[in-house]
Scaffold this active site. Structure first.
Site, PDB file in Angstrom:
ATOM      1  N   ASP A  26       0.577 -11.669   5.008  1.00 30.27           N
ATOM      2  CA  ASP A  26       1.082 -11.821   3.725  1.00 30.27           C
ATOM      3  C   ASP A  26       0.625 -13.063   2.742  1.00 30.27           C
ATOM      4  O   ASP A  26       0.675 -14.062   3.211  1.00 30.27           O
ATOM      5  CB  ASP A  26       2.737 -11.917   3.972  1.00 30.27           C
ATOM      6  CG  ASP A  26       3.482 -11.470   2.776  1.00 30.27           C
ATOM      7  OD1 ASP A  26       2.773 -10.954   1.837  1.00 30.27           O
ATOM      8  OD2 ASP A  26       4.372 -11.884   2.752  1.00 30.27           O
ATOM      9  N   ASN A  74       2.912   0.667   0.943  1.00 30.76           N
ATOM     10  CA  ASN A  74       2.146  -0.216   0.216  1.00 30.76           C
ATOM     11  C   ASN A  74       1.591   1.055  -0.797  1.00 30.76           C
ATOM     12  O   ASN A  74       0.989   0.702  -2.061  1.00 30.76           O
ATOM     13  CB  ASN A  74       0.791  -0.625   0.911  1.00 30.76           C
ATOM     14  CG  ASN A  74       1.366  -2.136   1.336  1.00 30.76           C
ATOM     15  OD1 ASN A  74       0.703  -2.674   2.342  1.00 30.76           O
ATOM     16  ND2 ASN A  74       2.380  -2.640   0.879  1.00 30.76           N
TER      17      ASN A  74
END
Length: 253
Positions: A26, A74
């Site tokens: 991330d 996503n």
């Protein structure tokens, strides 16, 4: 203690060393934004870091590395960012074919791959053929992956085997179910790392991480160098892993 890797860092002995490391990579977008760059350049920098970390894991003796590259959620990101990630994946797959043989790594892609563009699925099939001959570290790239989807898909595969007479519904337990997961042939992750400062696992390897040690760091993924991984592994070695058992207390003398 034993010496590992080209940089000769001191890392734990084998009994305190993670066999399987999982990473939520991330912070790519924030890394780029801090530098006034488009988010897609952050993903490109993150891909280079993944390459370095996966090679380093192979050098120091990690058996398996699983990374969260693209989740089932996503797809909801801006279309240009999603297309940029897919193009980066195309580039990575093209470059990986010859590098796999050189590094003896087994690169695998886990998730609902049928939703990916056909050309990417074809590239993955070529990688699978090469990886089948390798004997080194297993690197799982989880793409269009979600932990809940993993469990649902495993249930469907188990139900299909029951319908075909290959499995007995009454015999279902954790040991019988685990092999139906995408990572069913691997030990569960010992250490799950999340970069970027968030403190959640975001639907990654939900079943498999039941007893993983969770390591959160503010370091953004493009800045997560091997020295940062060493810190995580050293932290892991300091943990007392009881797996639900009470800690043994020695009687006072």
């Amino acid at each position: 203690m034993k010496l590992f890797g080209k940089r000769r860092d001191i890392l734990p002995d084998k009994e305190k060393f993670p066999r399987h490391i999982a990473i939520i990579m991330d912070g790519n977008g924030r890394w780029a934004s801090k530098r006034g760059m488009p988010r897609k350049l952050g993903h490109s920098a993150g891909a280079e870091r993944f390459r370095e970390i996966s090679e380093y894991c192979g050098e120091i003796g990690v058996e398996a590395l699983s990374v969260f590259a693209f989740s089932t959620e996503n797809w909801n990101r801006p279309a240009d960012e999603v297309e940029g990630i897919l193009n980066l994946l195309r580039k990575y797959l093209d470059e990986s074919c010859e590098k796999l043989a050189a590094k003896n790594a087994r690169l695998r892609f886990l998730g609902r791959l049928d939703a990916l563009p056909e050309d990417i699925r074809e590239k993955i099939a070529r990688i699978d053929a090469i990886s089948a001959k390798q004997t080194g570290i297993i690197v799982n790239v989880c793409i269009n992956y979600g932990g809940r989807a993993d469990i649902v898909d495993a249930v469907k595969r188990y139900a299909a085997d029951c319908a075909a007479g290959k499995a007995d519904p009454a015999a279902l337990d954790e040991a019988a179910f685990s092999p139906y997961l995408y990572t069913g042939d691997l030990p569960d992750p010992d250490l799950l790392i999340r970069t970027g400062g968030e403190m959640r696992i975001s639907n990654f390897l939900l079943w498999q991480s039941a007893y993983a040690e969770l390591y959160f760091t503010d370091t953004l993924w493009p800045e997560f160098k091997p020295a940062e991984l060493d810190k995580a592994i050293a932290w892991f070695a300091s943990r007392k892993r009881r797996f639900g058992r009470a800690e043994e207390v020695k009687p006072a003398k």
